[in-house]
Design a protein around this motif. Structure first.
Motif, PDB file in Angstrom:
ATOM      1  N   THR A  38       0.833  -1.203   0.000  1.00 17.52           N
ATOM      2  CA  THR A  38       0.000   0.000   0.000  1.00 17.52           C
ATOM      3  C   THR A  38       0.869   1.256   0.000  1.00 17.52           C
ATOM      4  N   ASN A  39       1.899   1.268   0.857  1.00 15.99           N
ATOM      5  CA  ASN A  39       2.798   2.426   0.905  1.00 15.99           C
ATOM      6  C   ASN A  39       3.490   2.645  -0.435  1.00 15.99           C
ATOM      7  N   GLU A  40       3.845   1.553  -1.096  1.00 19.02           N
ATOM      8  CA  GLU A  40       4.512   1.663  -2.396  1.00 19.02           C
ATOM      9  C   GLU A  40       3.596   2.310  -3.425  1.00 19.02           C
ATOM     10  N   GLN A  41       2.352   1.904  -3.418  1.00 24.41           N
ATOM     11  CA  GLN A  41       1.400   2.464  -4.366  1.00 24.41           C
ATOM     12  C   GLN A  41       1.100   3.946  -4.090  1.00 24.41           C
ATOM     13  N   CYS A  42       1.297   4.374  -2.809  1.00 18.58           N
ATOM     14  CA  CYS A  42       0.970   5.753  -2.426  1.00 18.58           C
ATOM     15  C   CYS A  42       2.172   6.693  -2.489  1.00 18.58           C
ATOM     16  N   ARG A  43       3.317   6.198  -2.982  1.00 18.88           N
ATOM     17  CA  ARG A  43       4.472   7.085  -3.127  1.00 18.88           C
ATOM     18  C   ARG A  43       4.179   8.158  -4.171  1.00 18.88           C
ATOM     19  N   PRO A  44       4.895   9.295  -4.146  1.00 20.04           N
ATOM     20  CA  PRO A  44       4.680  10.349  -5.152  1.00 20.04           C
ATOM     21  C   PRO A  44       4.721   9.775  -6.559  1.00 20.04           C
ATOM     22  N   GLY A  45       3.705  10.100  -7.336  1.00 18.10           N
ATOM     23  CA  GLY A  45       3.595   9.565  -8.684  1.00 18.10           C
ATOM     24  C   GLY A  45       2.956   8.207  -8.756  1.00 18.10           C
ATOM     25  N   TRP A  48      -2.073   5.185  -6.249  1.00 15.83           N
ATOM     26  CA  TRP A  48      -3.038   5.402  -5.180  1.00 15.83           C
ATOM     27  C   TRP A  48      -2.644   6.636  -4.383  1.00 15.83           C
ATOM     28  N   GLN A  49      -3.508   6.995  -3.426  1.00 15.67           N
ATOM     29  CA  GLN A  49      -3.199   8.088  -2.500  1.00 15.67           C
ATOM     30  C   GLN A  49      -3.933   7.862  -1.188  1.00 15.67           C
ATOM     31  N   GLN A  50      -3.323   8.354  -0.112  1.00 16.38           N
ATOM     32  CA  GLN A  50      -3.984   8.286   1.192  1.00 16.38           C
ATOM     33  C   GLN A  50      -4.763   9.577   1.367  1.00 16.38           C
ATOM     34  N   ILE A  51      -6.086   9.452   1.462  1.00 17.75           N
ATOM     35  CA  ILE A  51      -6.932  10.632   1.539  1.00 17.75           C
ATOM     36  C   ILE A  51      -7.183  11.048   2.986  1.00 17.75           C
ATOM     37  N   LEU A  52      -7.198  10.070   3.907  1.00 20.15           N
ATOM     38  CA  LEU A  52      -7.346  10.297   5.342  1.00 20.15           C
ATOM     39  C   LEU A  52      -6.571   9.194   6.047  1.00 20.15           C
ATOM     40  N   PRO A  53      -6.238   9.369   7.321  1.00 19.34           N
ATOM     41  CA  PRO A  53      -5.506   8.312   8.010  1.00 19.34           C
ATOM     42  C   PRO A  53      -6.212   6.953   7.889  1.00 19.34           C
ATOM     43  N   GLY A  54      -5.522   5.994   7.324  1.00 16.76           N
ATOM     44  CA  GLY A  54      -6.069   4.656   7.181  1.00 16.76           C
ATOM     45  C   GLY A  54      -7.083   4.502   6.072  1.00 16.76           C
ATOM     46  N   VAL A  55      -7.259   5.529   5.230  1.00 16.81           N
ATOM     47  CA  VAL A  55      -8.249   5.472   4.152  1.00 16.81           C
ATOM     48  C   VAL A  55      -7.543   5.834   2.844  1.00 16.81           C
ATOM     49  N   PHE A  56      -7.749   5.006   1.820  1.00 12.61           N
ATOM     50  CA  PHE A  56      -6.986   5.142   0.578  1.00 12.61           C
ATOM     51  C   PHE A  56      -7.916   5.288  -0.613  1.00 12.61           C
ATOM     52  N   LEU A  57      -7.473   6.131  -1.534  1.00 11.43           N
ATOM     53  CA  LEU A  57      -8.176   6.351  -2.786  1.00 11.43           C
ATOM     54  C   LEU A  57      -7.387   5.655  -3.889  1.00 11.43           C
ATOM     55  N   LEU A  58      -8.031   4.729  -4.579  1.00 10.42           N
ATOM     56  CA  LEU A  58      -7.315   3.861  -5.514  1.00 10.42           C
ATOM     57  C   LEU A  58      -7.207   4.458  -6.913  1.00 10.42           C
ATOM     58  N   HIS A  59      -6.922   5.724  -6.966  1.00  9.00           N
ATOM     59  CA  HIS A  59      -6.536   6.382  -8.214  1.00  9.00           C
ATOM     60  C   HIS A  59      -5.770   7.649  -7.848  1.00  9.00           C
ATOM     61  N   PRO A  60      -4.984   8.195  -8.753  1.00 12.26           N
ATOM     62  CA  PRO A  60      -4.109   9.307  -8.398  1.00 12.26           C
ATOM     63  C   PRO A  60      -4.753  10.684  -8.507  1.00 12.26           C
ATOM     64  N   GLY A  61      -5.925  10.804  -9.138  1.00 16.15           N
ATOM     65  CA  GLY A  61      -6.523  12.113  -9.371  1.00 16.15           C
ATOM     66  C   GLY A  61      -7.251  12.665  -8.159  1.00 16.15           C
ATOM     67  N   PRO A  62      -7.761  13.909  -8.264  1.00 14.92           N
ATOM     68  CA  PRO A  62      -8.520  14.500  -7.162  1.00 14.92           C
ATOM     69  C   PRO A  62      -9.757  13.674  -6.843  1.00 14.92           C
ATOM     70  N   PRO A  63     -10.131  13.570  -5.584  1.00 14.87           N
ATOM     71  CA  PRO A  63     -11.327  12.799  -5.224  1.00 14.87           C
ATOM     72  C   PRO A  63     -12.595  13.514  -5.661  1.00 14.87           C
ATOM     73  N   THR A  64     -13.580  12.756  -6.048  1.00 18.89           N
ATOM     74  CA  THR A  64     -14.894  13.320  -6.319  1.00 18.89           C
ATOM     75  C   THR A  64     -15.594  13.607  -4.981  1.00 18.89           C
ATOM     76  N   SER A  65     -16.709  14.333  -5.050  1.00 20.09           N
ATOM     77  CA  SER A  65     -17.473  14.604  -3.826  1.00 20.09           C
ATOM     78  C   SER A  65     -17.953  13.308  -3.190  1.00 20.09           C
ATOM     79  N   GLU A  66     -18.391  12.358  -4.006  1.00 19.55           N
ATOM     80  CA  GLU A  66     -18.856  11.075  -3.473  1.00 19.55           C
ATOM     81  C   GLU A  66     -17.716  10.321  -2.806  1.00 19.55           C
ATOM     82  N   GLU A  67     -16.542  10.372  -3.403  1.00 19.45           N
ATOM     83  CA  GLU A  67     -15.392   9.699  -2.794  1.00 19.45           C
ATOM     84  C   GLU A  67     -15.015  10.350  -1.464  1.00 19.45           C
ATOM     85  N   ARG A  68     -15.095  11.667  -1.386  1.00 20.74           N
ATOM     86  CA  ARG A  68     -14.788  12.342  -0.120  1.00 20.74           C
ATOM     87  C   ARG A  68     -15.774  11.929   0.969  1.00 20.74           C
TER      88      ARG A  68
END
Length: 361
Positions: A38-45, A48-68
């Protein structure tokens, strides 16, 4: 392995809806994804991305309102729902992640996806359809109710609102959302602009979202009525509530073919005292309708005593008083019309009422 390397053949590569795009660390672990991966996928570039502590967004773009919204609920929920990880993608689409229910159907209370977490405040009002609430993308934070003893902090886009008891939510597009009165109180508690507060409160009643009494109960519980701009807005709320109730009363008479009454009158004894104001009165039948638009405040008992005293005086004079509330008019207009019609028809079997003077109010 580089940070762009997909985690194939894991089923996470398929995430066609938001419940498969927003996952917690526990949900990822249940599907065999280690913390290191998980950490590897969330590295810069990374993918994935970590949107909140312990919560991950499985794409690199900005989150949608529904995703937030789902991310905030995932962060605040008491514990992740239990995955049934079978190692294969079945009807759920992604192993271990149950499909989202129909948006218009509540989740079974016994197995909530987001236990003890409920969206509230402005985000909840937007989800309830308030035109005067801001659009979701403009909100920097999303308020979420959790039990008072939960060990959670406000982080990122999640603002934690603690409460002694989490209210039973409504479900809007499958998300647990606080009932309108509670959402209003939580929103108003964070607002200082009097015009905004007034717009929200009046829309709540004008658009039929709730009753004034329910809103005032929540504002009282939140100890907000001592704020001048809130107290002023409540006066507008009550006026709006009375106007809506009067519209329903006019509609009841028109749509259910009741004889036309005289509207908004005061009654007096000839040369005597004032007997009280009435919302509708049928002089020939001596039948009156009075709206109960009291606010649930400390003076309730005294005000109810005044209602009861006036009713007793009028009925001693032979005048039948039908007492109705805005909720009854909103929810059971036909039934209230039947009550009034029965009172009008029964006037033939009663002794004539005392003569009273009818004046415009």
């Amino acid at each position: 392995m580089t940070h762009n390397t997909p985690l194939s053949p894991r089923p996470l590569r398929r995430h066609s809806d938001v419940t498969r795009r927003v996952l917690t660390a526990a949900q990822l672990r249940a599907q065999g994804v280690t913390a290191a991966e998980t950490n590897e996928q969330c590295r810069p570039g990374g993918s994935w991305q970590q949107i909140l502590p312990g919560v991950f967004l499985l794409h690199p773009g900005p989150p949608t309102s529904e995703e937030r919204l789902h991310a905030v609920l995932s962060y605040a929920a008491r514990s992740p729902f239990r995955e049934t990880s079978t190692g294969a993608t079945g009807a759920t689409g992604v192993a271990g992640v149950p499909a989202q229910p129909n948006a218009d159907e509540p989740r079974p209370a016994a197995t909530p996806r987001y236990a003890d977490a409920v969206i509230t405040g402005l985000a909840a009002l937007t989800l309830h359809g308030f035109a005067s609430a801001p659009p979701l993308p403009s909100l920097d934070t999303i308020d979420v109710l959790v039990p008072r003893l939960r060990r959670l902090r406000t982080m990122g886009c999640a603002r934690i609102v603690r409460t002694p008891a989490v209210p039973t939510p409504s479900y809007v597009t499958g998300l647990p959302v606080a009932p309108v009165p509670r959402a209003l109180a939580d929103a108003v508690g964070e607002l200082s602009d009097a015009a905004t507060v007034r717009r929200l409160l009046t829309e709540a009643v004008r658009a039929g979202h709730t009753e004034p009494a329910a809103v005032i109960r929540e504002l009282t519980e939140a100890r907000l009525l001592n704020r001048p701009h809130v107290a002023d807005a409540v006066e507008s709320l009550l006026a709006e509530g009375r106007a809506v109730a009067e519209d329903h009363l006019y509609r009841m008479v028109r749509e259910h073919a009741l004889p036309d009454p005289v509207w908004n009158v005061d009654l007096r004894l000839p040369g005597g005292p004032h007997l009280g104001g009435l919302d509708a009165y049928w002089p020939e039948q001596a039948v009156a309708v009075e709206l109960d638009t009291r606010a649930p405040r400390q003076e309730d008992d005294a005000l109810w005593s005044e209602y009861a005293r006036k009713r007793e005086v009028l009925e001693r004079l032979g005048i039948t008083v039908v007492h109705v509330t805005p909720r009854k008019l909103r929810d059971s207009l036909e039934q209230q019309a039947a009550v009034v019609r029965t009172a009008l028809m029964a006037s033939c079997d009663r002794d004539p009422a005392a003569y009273v003077v009818v004046l415009p109010r």
